[in-house]
Design a protein around this motif. Structure first.
Motif, PDB file in Angstrom:
ATOM      1  N   ASP A  82     -43.296  31.678  31.218  1.00 52.01           N
ATOM      2  CA  ASP A  82     -42.361  32.621  30.610  1.00 52.01           C
ATOM      3  C   ASP A  82     -41.746  32.079  29.322  1.00 52.01           C
ATOM      4  N   ASN A  83     -42.037  30.839  28.999  1.00 48.26           N
ATOM      5  CA  ASN A  83     -41.500  30.184  27.803  1.00 48.26           C
ATOM      6  C   ASN A  83     -42.537  30.104  26.675  1.00 48.26           C
ATOM      7  N   ILE A  84     -43.645  30.837  26.817  1.00 45.84           N
ATOM      8  CA  ILE A  84     -44.704  30.814  25.811  1.00 45.84           C
ATOM      9  C   ILE A  84     -44.561  32.017  24.887  1.00 45.84           C
ATOM     10  N   GLY A  85     -44.476  31.737  23.594  1.00 42.26           N
ATOM     11  CA  GLY A  85     -44.454  32.785  22.581  1.00 42.26           C
ATOM     12  C   GLY A  85     -45.848  33.013  22.045  1.00 42.26           C
ATOM     13  N   THR A  86     -46.086  34.196  21.494  1.00 42.43           N
ATOM     14  CA  THR A  86     -47.392  34.568  20.950  1.00 42.43           C
ATOM     15  C   THR A  86     -47.223  35.187  19.574  1.00 42.43           C
ATOM     16  N   TYR A  87     -48.113  34.817  18.677  1.00 45.38           N
ATOM     17  CA  TYR A  87     -48.164  35.441  17.358  1.00 45.38           C
ATOM     18  C   TYR A  87     -49.623  35.650  16.983  1.00 45.38           C
ATOM     19  N   ASN A  88     -49.940  36.857  16.510  1.00 45.63           N
ATOM     20  CA  ASN A  88     -51.290  37.087  16.008  1.00 45.63           C
ATOM     21  C   ASN A  88     -51.211  37.720  14.636  1.00 45.63           C
ATOM     22  N   LYS A  89     -51.655  36.957  13.640  1.00 47.95           N
ATOM     23  CA  LYS A  89     -51.735  37.440  12.259  1.00 47.95           C
ATOM     24  C   LYS A  89     -52.892  38.424  12.136  1.00 47.95           C
ATOM     25  N   THR A  90     -53.962  38.143  12.897  1.00 44.64           N
ATOM     26  CA  THR A  90     -55.129  39.027  12.965  1.00 44.64           C
ATOM     27  C   THR A  90     -55.518  39.164  14.433  1.00 44.64           C
ATOM     28  N   GLY A 122     -51.748  18.802  29.903  1.00 46.55           N
ATOM     29  CA  GLY A 122     -51.225  18.916  28.558  1.00 46.55           C
ATOM     30  C   GLY A 122     -49.914  19.648  28.569  1.00 46.55           C
ATOM     31  N   GLY A 123     -49.310  19.715  27.402  1.00 50.19           N
ATOM     32  CA  GLY A 123     -48.048  20.425  27.317  1.00 50.19           C
ATOM     33  C   GLY A 123     -47.512  20.457  25.908  1.00 50.19           C
ATOM     34  N   CYS A 124     -46.352  21.078  25.802  1.00 48.78           N
ATOM     35  CA  CYS A 124     -45.690  21.202  24.515  1.00 48.78           C
ATOM     36  C   CYS A 124     -44.915  19.929  24.183  1.00 48.78           C
ATOM     37  N   PHE A 125     -44.255  19.923  23.053  1.00 54.20           N
ATOM     38  CA  PHE A 125     -43.499  18.786  22.541  1.00 54.20           C
ATOM     39  C   PHE A 125     -42.359  18.373  23.471  1.00 54.20           C
ATOM     40  N   CYS A 126     -41.620  19.354  24.024  1.00 55.15           N
ATOM     41  CA  CYS A 126     -40.468  19.043  24.875  1.00 55.15           C
ATOM     42  C   CYS A 126     -40.815  18.946  26.351  1.00 55.15           C
ATOM     43  N   GLY A 127     -41.981  19.433  26.742  1.00 57.19           N
ATOM     44  CA  GLY A 127     -42.401  19.374  28.144  1.00 57.19           C
ATOM     45  C   GLY A 127     -42.053  20.606  28.957  1.00 57.19           C
ATOM     46  N   ALA A 128     -41.394  21.600  28.359  1.00 58.24           N
ATOM     47  CA  ALA A 128     -41.036  22.816  29.100  1.00 58.24           C
ATOM     48  C   ALA A 128     -42.273  23.602  29.537  1.00 58.24           C
ATOM     49  N   VAL A 129     -43.326  23.559  28.735  1.00 60.49           N
ATOM     50  CA  VAL A 129     -44.581  24.231  29.078  1.00 60.49           C
ATOM     51  C   VAL A 129     -45.616  23.160  29.392  1.00 60.49           C
ATOM     52  N   GLN A 130     -46.241  23.306  30.550  1.00 59.68           N
ATOM     53  CA  GLN A 130     -47.288  22.384  30.984  1.00 59.68           C
ATOM     54  C   GLN A 130     -48.532  23.197  31.344  1.00 59.68           C
ATOM     55  N   TYR A 136     -54.744  34.645  18.775  1.00 57.90           N
ATOM     56  CA  TYR A 136     -53.425  34.800  19.372  1.00 57.90           C
ATOM     57  C   TYR A 136     -52.878  33.393  19.578  1.00 57.90           C
ATOM     58  N   ARG A 137     -52.000  32.975  18.674  1.00 61.05           N
ATOM     59  CA  ARG A 137     -51.468  31.614  18.682  1.00 61.05           C
ATOM     60  C   ARG A 137     -50.288  31.524  19.638  1.00 61.05           C
ATOM     61  N   LYS A 138     -50.266  30.463  20.432  1.00 58.67           N
ATOM     62  CA  LYS A 138     -49.262  30.285  21.486  1.00 58.67           C
ATOM     63  C   LYS A 138     -48.447  29.020  21.227  1.00 58.67           C
ATOM     64  N   TRP A 139     -47.139  29.124  21.502  1.00 63.88           N
ATOM     65  CA  TRP A 139     -46.244  27.989  21.302  1.00 63.88           C
ATOM     66  C   TRP A 139     -45.116  28.043  22.322  1.00 63.88           C
ATOM     67  N   CYS A 140     -44.384  26.941  22.449  1.00 62.60           N
ATOM     68  CA  CYS A 140     -43.225  26.852  23.331  1.00 62.60           C
ATOM     69  C   CYS A 140     -42.021  27.466  22.627  1.00 62.60           C
ATOM     70  N   LYS A 141     -41.331  28.380  23.300  1.00 62.49           N
ATOM     71  CA  LYS A 141     -40.154  29.029  22.725  1.00 62.49           C
ATOM     72  C   LYS A 141     -38.963  28.072  22.613  1.00 62.49           C
ATOM     73  N   THR A 142     -38.966  26.982  23.367  1.00 58.09           N
ATOM     74  CA  THR A 142     -37.854  26.032  23.313  1.00 58.09           C
ATOM     75  C   THR A 142     -37.989  25.080  22.138  1.00 58.09           C
ATOM     76  N   CYS A 143     -39.112  24.396  22.037  1.00 54.55           N
ATOM     77  CA  CYS A 143     -39.266  23.358  21.006  1.00 54.55           C
ATOM     78  C   CYS A 143     -40.141  23.778  19.835  1.00 54.55           C
TER      79      CYS A 143
END
Length: 144
Positions: free
Chosen positions: A61-69, A9-17, A73-80
């Motif tokens: 190193d391209n994975i961002g994290t956000y936790n509202k609670t 699997g991966g992100c929309f742009c493919g930077a994270v796999q 801990y929600r993870k996303w690609c910092k590029t796309c």
């Protein structure tokens, strides 16, 4: 040699796999306000995995994290900005969004937080008021 199935699997742009291996602990649809807001959609298709079954193979190193609670801990690609997965420490599971693992044979088994739905789905699957008892919820089912 392992007989475990592995899916890429991966992100929309493919930077994270990443890969997921073995069998998920559960699959279904989440209708909670947080998942709907995060996904910008009426429902989130989830696959829940033991954390050790999820392995980042590129772009850690391209994975961002956000936790509202502290529950998620929600993870996303910092590029796309492509969404990847959500770690749920309280459950000891990682939700890998079904859409981010395209070859995985997704077979939902339940709807959770269905009382908050914005999209009625008449598919015969159980509709939970919140989550099953074994996951800390009420275990109450509601009508389709």
């Amino acid at each position: 040699m392992s007989n475990e199935s592995t899916y890429e699997g991966g992100c929309f742009c493919g930077a994270v796999q990443f890969t997921v291996s073995g069998e998920p602990a559960g699959m279904g649809y989440c209708h909670c306000d947080s998942c709907r807001s995060w996904s910008a959609g009426p429902v989130n298709a989830f696959t829940l995995w033991q954390p050790e079954a999820v392995r980042i193979t590129q772009g850690a190193d391209n994975i961002g994290t956000y936790n509202k609670t502290q529950n998620s801990y929600r993870k996303w690609c910092k590029t796309c900005g492509g969404h990847l997965f959500t770690e749920h420490p309280g459950m000891g599971l990682t939700d890998v969004y079904a859409a981010s693992i395209p070859q995985f044979p997704y077979e939902p088994g339940v709807h959770v937080h269905y009382e908050h739905t914005r999209l009625r789905m008449k598919d015969g699957l159980p509709k939970m008021k919140d989550v099953p008892k074994e996951m800390g919820g009420s275990g109450i089912t509601i009508a389709e």
